[in-house]
Design a protein around this motif. Structure first.
Motif, PDB file in Angstrom:
ATOM      1  N   LYS A 177      35.382  20.803   5.564  1.00 44.93           N
ATOM      2  CA  LYS A 177      35.772  21.657   4.436  1.00 44.93           C
ATOM      3  C   LYS A 177      36.935  22.572   4.800  1.00 44.93           C
ATOM      4  O   LYS A 177      37.913  22.683   4.065  1.00 44.93           O
ATOM      5  CB  LYS A 177      34.573  22.480   3.970  1.00 44.93           C
ATOM      6  N   THR A 178      36.817  23.260   5.948  1.00 44.51           N
ATOM      7  CA  THR A 178      37.874  24.200   6.350  1.00 44.51           C
ATOM      8  C   THR A 178      38.989  23.524   7.136  1.00 44.51           C
ATOM      9  O   THR A 178      40.044  24.124   7.369  1.00 44.51           O
ATOM     10  CB  THR A 178      37.277  25.308   7.209  1.00 44.51           C
ATOM     11  N   LYS A 179      38.735  22.280   7.593  1.00 47.05           N
ATOM     12  CA  LYS A 179      39.696  21.533   8.409  1.00 47.05           C
ATOM     13  C   LYS A 179      40.065  22.257   9.690  1.00 47.05           C
ATOM     14  O   LYS A 179      41.231  22.308  10.107  1.00 47.05           O
ATOM     15  CB  LYS A 179      40.944  21.190   7.581  1.00 47.05           C
ATOM     16  N   VAL A 180      39.025  22.814  10.331  1.00 41.16           N
ATOM     17  CA  VAL A 180      39.192  23.543  11.577  1.00 41.16           C
ATOM     18  C   VAL A 180      38.101  23.098  12.562  1.00 41.16           C
ATOM     19  O   VAL A 180      36.957  22.856  12.186  1.00 41.16           O
ATOM     20  CB  VAL A 180      39.072  25.070  11.332  1.00 41.16           C
ATOM     21  N   TRP A 181      38.498  23.007  13.855  1.00 34.53           N
ATOM     22  CA  TRP A 181      37.504  22.771  14.901  1.00 34.53           C
ATOM     23  C   TRP A 181      36.803  24.085  15.180  1.00 34.53           C
ATOM     24  O   TRP A 181      37.423  25.087  15.561  1.00 34.53           O
ATOM     25  CB  TRP A 181      38.176  22.252  16.178  1.00 34.53           C
ATOM     26  N   GLU A 182      35.494  24.122  15.018  1.00 31.69           N
ATOM     27  CA  GLU A 182      34.725  25.349  15.139  1.00 31.69           C
ATOM     28  C   GLU A 182      33.765  25.280  16.326  1.00 31.69           C
ATOM     29  O   GLU A 182      33.126  24.244  16.562  1.00 31.69           O
ATOM     30  CB  GLU A 182      33.933  25.606  13.852  1.00 31.69           C
ATOM     31  N   LYS A 183      33.629  26.391  17.047  1.00 32.66           N
ATOM     32  CA  LYS A 183      32.664  26.478  18.130  1.00 32.66           C
ATOM     33  C   LYS A 183      31.247  26.423  17.600  1.00 32.66           C
ATOM     34  O   LYS A 183      30.968  26.932  16.513  1.00 32.66           O
ATOM     35  CB  LYS A 183      32.873  27.761  18.932  1.00 32.66           C
TER      36      LYS A 183
ATOM     37  N   TYR B 172      34.240  19.522  14.107  1.00 31.02           N
ATOM     38  CA  TYR B 172      35.262  19.675  13.075  1.00 31.02           C
ATOM     39  C   TYR B 172      34.596  19.922  11.730  1.00 31.02           C
ATOM     40  O   TYR B 172      33.721  19.176  11.301  1.00 31.02           O
ATOM     41  CB  TYR B 172      36.125  18.421  13.002  1.00 31.02           C
ATOM     42  N   ASN B 173      35.045  20.995  11.056  1.00 32.31           N
ATOM     43  CA  ASN B 173      34.533  21.337   9.727  1.00 32.31           C
ATOM     44  C   ASN B 173      35.405  20.637   8.689  1.00 32.31           C
ATOM     45  O   ASN B 173      36.581  20.976   8.529  1.00 32.31           O
ATOM     46  CB  ASN B 173      34.550  22.857   9.524  1.00 32.31           C
TER      47      ASN B 173
ATOM     48  N   LYS C 143      31.809  22.061  20.145  1.00 29.71           N
ATOM     49  CA  LYS C 143      32.706  22.208  19.001  1.00 29.71           C
ATOM     50  C   LYS C 143      32.463  21.080  18.012  1.00 29.71           C
ATOM     51  O   LYS C 143      32.058  19.977  18.405  1.00 29.71           O
ATOM     52  CB  LYS C 143      34.178  22.171  19.423  1.00 29.71           C
TER      53      LYS C 143
END
Length: 206
Positions: free
Chosen positions: A198-204, A195-196, A193
């Motif tokens: 830009k989107t402020k989301v933890w992404e797989k 952290y993005n 994972k």
């Protein structure tokens, strides 16, 4: 003090005698007089820091040991700065039964769980004419940035840099650098994972 040890490096025979005075032969733990009368004046602990009484501090005056403000070293942990500095920042927690062998730098606000091994030291093994224990050692700095979480039973090998606000899953073996804002897991640890920003989301990560 630092100047004295630089002089000793150029005088091998004298260095050997001084080394024996500091550490018994074939041991890593310093003599009691070093622990009681030398280390308290040479190494630094900031206000509010705690070292539990059952921790083992194999720290010597020819490398640095620093424990930052309000940081804690829990019971049954071993800290060894024999071949490199061990520098721990502020508000950092070192868990029960951890082993930290320098050179290691740990930042602020980091959590290190139980039974973690962080070792900047390796033994050479190339020669077949000598036991591995008698061969030269090599060392590479391990650096753990601020705000990290290192899970239980993790092993971090020499030369690894773990970036800010990263998570190392329990049981992982970390053999290469970890980017900031990442989660890694496995043996060897791989990125799962991130952290993005830009989107402020933890992404797989695929």
């Amino acid at each position: 003090m630092r100047r004295l040890f630089n002089i000793l490096k150029s005088k091998p025979k004298l260095k050997k005698v001084i080394h024996w005075l500091l550490i018994p032969s074939n041991e890593a733990r310093p003599r009691l007089w070093v622990k009681w009368f030398l280390n308290p004046f040479y190494h630094t602990r900031e206000k509010g820091s705690i070292i539990r009484s059952s921790s083992r501090l194999d720290v010597l005056p020819f490398n640095d040991f620093h424990l930052g403000r309000k940081s804690i070293i829990e019971d049954f942990t071993t800290i060894n700065n024999g071949v490199g500095n061990v520098l721990i920042g502020s508000n950092t927690f070192i868990g029960i039964g951890d082993v930290i062998i320098g050179p290691v730098e740990i930042g602020n606000n980091t959590i290190i769980a139980q039974y973690v091994v962080i070792s900047g030291l390796n033994h050479d093994f190339q020669s077949l004419d000598l036991p591995i224990s008698k061969q030269p050692i090599n060392k590479k700095l391990i650096k753990i940035d601020d705000d990290c979480w290192i899970g239980a039973n993790v092993v971090i090998t020499s030369g690894v840099h773990i970036g800010k606000h990263s998570v190392i899953a329990a049981g992982s073996i970390v053999t290469r650098d970890v980017p900031p804002f990442s989660v890694v897991a496995g043996n060897p640890a791989r990125l799962i994972k991130q952290y993005n920003l830009k989107t402020k989301v933890w992404e797989k990560v695929d």
